[in-house]
Design an enzyme around this catalytic site. Structure first.
Site, short mmCIF file in Angstrom:
data_model
loop_
_atom_site.label_atom_id
_atom_site.label_comp_id
_atom_site.label_asym_id
_atom_site.label_seq_id
_atom_site.Cartn_x
_atom_site.Cartn_y
_atom_site.Cartn_z
N THR A 10 4.65 5.12 2.92
CA THR A 10 3.56 4.68 3.79
C THR A 10 3.98 4.71 5.25
O THR A 10 3.21 5.15 6.12
CB THR A 10 3.09 3.27 3.39
OG1 THR A 10 2.81 3.26 1.98
CG2 THR A 10 1.85 2.87 4.15
N ASP A 40 -2.63 -1.99 -3.52
CA ASP A 40 -3.14 -0.89 -4.35
C ASP A 40 -2.21 -0.66 -5.55
O ASP A 40 -2.25 0.38 -6.19
CB ASP A 40 -3.32 0.40 -3.53
CG ASP A 40 -2.04 0.92 -2.90
OD1 ASP A 40 -0.95 0.38 -3.19
OD2 ASP A 40 -2.12 1.89 -2.11
N MET A 98 0.85 -1.19 0.00
CA MET A 98 0.00 0.00 0.00
C MET A 98 0.88 1.24 0.00
O MET A 98 1.72 1.41 0.87
CB MET A 98 -0.90 0.00 1.25
CG MET A 98 -1.87 1.16 1.31
SD MET A 98 -3.12 0.97 2.63
CE MET A 98 -2.08 0.88 4.09
N HIS A 99 0.67 2.08 -1.02
CA HIS A 99 1.50 3.29 -1.10
C HIS A 99 0.83 4.45 -1.82
O HIS A 99 1.35 5.56 -1.81
CB HIS A 99 2.81 2.96 -1.84
CG HIS A 99 2.62 2.74 -3.31
ND1 HIS A 99 2.14 1.54 -3.81
CD2 HIS A 99 2.81 3.53 -4.38
CE1 HIS A 99 2.06 1.62 -5.12
NE2 HIS A 99 2.45 2.83 -5.49
N ARG A 100 -0.33 4.23 -2.45
CA ARG A 100 -0.93 5.29 -3.27
C ARG A 100 -1.42 6.44 -2.40
O ARG A 100 -1.99 6.24 -1.33
CB ARG A 100 -2.07 4.73 -4.11
CG ARG A 100 -1.59 3.80 -5.18
CD ARG A 100 -2.64 3.49 -6.22
NE ARG A 100 -2.06 2.60 -7.24
CZ ARG A 100 -1.37 3.00 -8.28
NH1 ARG A 100 -1.19 4.29 -8.49
NH2 ARG A 100 -0.87 2.13 -9.14
#
Length: 369
Positions: free
Chosen positions: A241, A287, A205-207
């Site tokens: 993140t 994501d 998850m990084h968006r």
């Protein structure tokens, strides 16, 4: 034929590696240089991929580093223009949808150099994604558009791209996965981490849409914490993140020690370790884009925490479901996957490990002088 190959961010490495392998089989017809823009430059996030994939070190490293989208794009264009003027390539090959992809395409085209885009035609229809802007700008300029599936073909034709520019070759990311799958199988990472096969989920998850807003990020972490009561979640955390979680004071959702329960964070992993982790997982939550494709081939249920995808083929024939960032929907999708209510997957056409060979064979046939 002299070709400059461009890599800039981590996913580019997996896409370019098989293309370089295929080019190396034709030294009489193809002279090639590898240019790394340095868009991603962290040791753990980039150089490990060159080592894992057996790629040669870049011939040229622009070392642009971080910055705003405009700063990064401008730096790449200024520096890459000098490379093009000096090397005088016949063709530039770009992959994916990062700033380097668009910047090098614009630079080359303004100098009258042909450009080929590998993984062309992907569309999310979400103009808030910087990647979507990069895709649109790149595809409208490129001379050759190498596509992964029928959705990409339909997108490009709807945008008025001439049919002769569109070449269906399959997915080079899968070339890399299939080549390295046996090697990844031999790793003993699970025992090192105290995990058992199909006894955990992996998470990426990084968006910005998921991590830049405290309320959204907390809702996602809360849902993941609920899922982790039934299935431990292993989270090789992206530096961005980690920074946002700490900034928002949400670290209590994560396990910071080495006890595998709840959401357990690790440092970013190299390609082989991460492939090993995903191929043995019960479930993948992400994501990102590439993981949607890899899990489809691996047959692992994938929950994509986005409101759209530029890879709808993974939902049509694969294991991928799109749930957005609603905590309730993430939990429901995970429960469905864990109960075995997943869809039956098929492997998309030409995702067979030979896409890069098709690209190079096509270029030799149509571009060799």
């Amino acid at each position: 034929m002299k070709i400059i190959n461009i890599v800039g961010a981590r996913p580019n490495f997996m896409k370019m590696a098989p293309i370089i392998d295929a080019m190396n089989q034709h030294p009489e017809q193809i002279e090639h240089l590898l240019v790394h823009t340095g868009q991603h430059y962290d040791e753990k996030m980039s150089k490990a991929f060159f080592n894992d994939l057996g790629m040669p070190k870049p011939d040229i490293d622009l070392e642009v580093g971080s910055g705003s989208h405009a700063e990064q794009t401008a730096k790449i264009m200024v520096l890459f223009e000098k490379i093009c003027l000096r090397e005088k390539p016949d063709l530039v090959i770009v992959v994916g949808d990062v700033n380097s992809t668009m910047a090098c395409t614009i630079t080359a085209k303004k100098l009258g150099i042909k450009v080929a885009h590998v993984e062309a035609g992907l569309r999310s229809r979400d103009m808030e994604m910087p990647e979507e802007i990069n895709r649109l700008c790149t595809d409208v300029l490129c001379d050759y558009l190498f596509i992964t599936d029928h959705f990409a073909d339909e997108n490009l034709r709807a945008e008025g791209v001439a049919a002769e520019k569109i070449i269906f070759v399959g997915n080079v990311m899968i070339d890399t996965l299939l080549k390295h799958k046996a090697m990844a199988t031999q790793l003993n990472l699970l025992s090192k981490l105290g995990l058992r096969k199909k006894g955990y989920a992996t998470l990426t998850m990084h968006r910005p849409s998921n991590v830049d807003d405290k309320e959204t990020l907390e809702e996602i972490l809360g849902a993941l914490k609920t899922i982790s009561k039934d299935l431990p979640i292993i989270f090789p955390i992206h530096p961005r993140t980690r920074k946002m979680i700490e900034q928002f004071g949400l670290s209590h959702y994560l396990n910071m020690d080495t006890v595998v329960s709840g959401i357990w964070i690790t440092e970013p992993m190299g390609y082989l370790d991460f492939l090993h982790l995903n191929m043995n997982a019960k479930l993948v939550l992400t994501d990102s884009g590439g993981l949607q494709e890899e899990t489809t081939v691996l047959g692992v249920p994938c929950i994509t925490m986005r409101h759209n995808t530029e890879r709808p083929i993974t939902c049509e024939v694969g294991t991928n479901v799109i749930v957005g960032n609603s905590g309730q929907k993430i939990i429901a999708a995970a429960q469905a996957a864990l109960s075995g209510n997943g869809i039956e997957r098929r492997i998309p056409d030409k995702w067979d490990g030979h896409s890069a060979i098709r690209i190079v064979d096509w270029l030799i046939k149509h571009e060799s002088k």
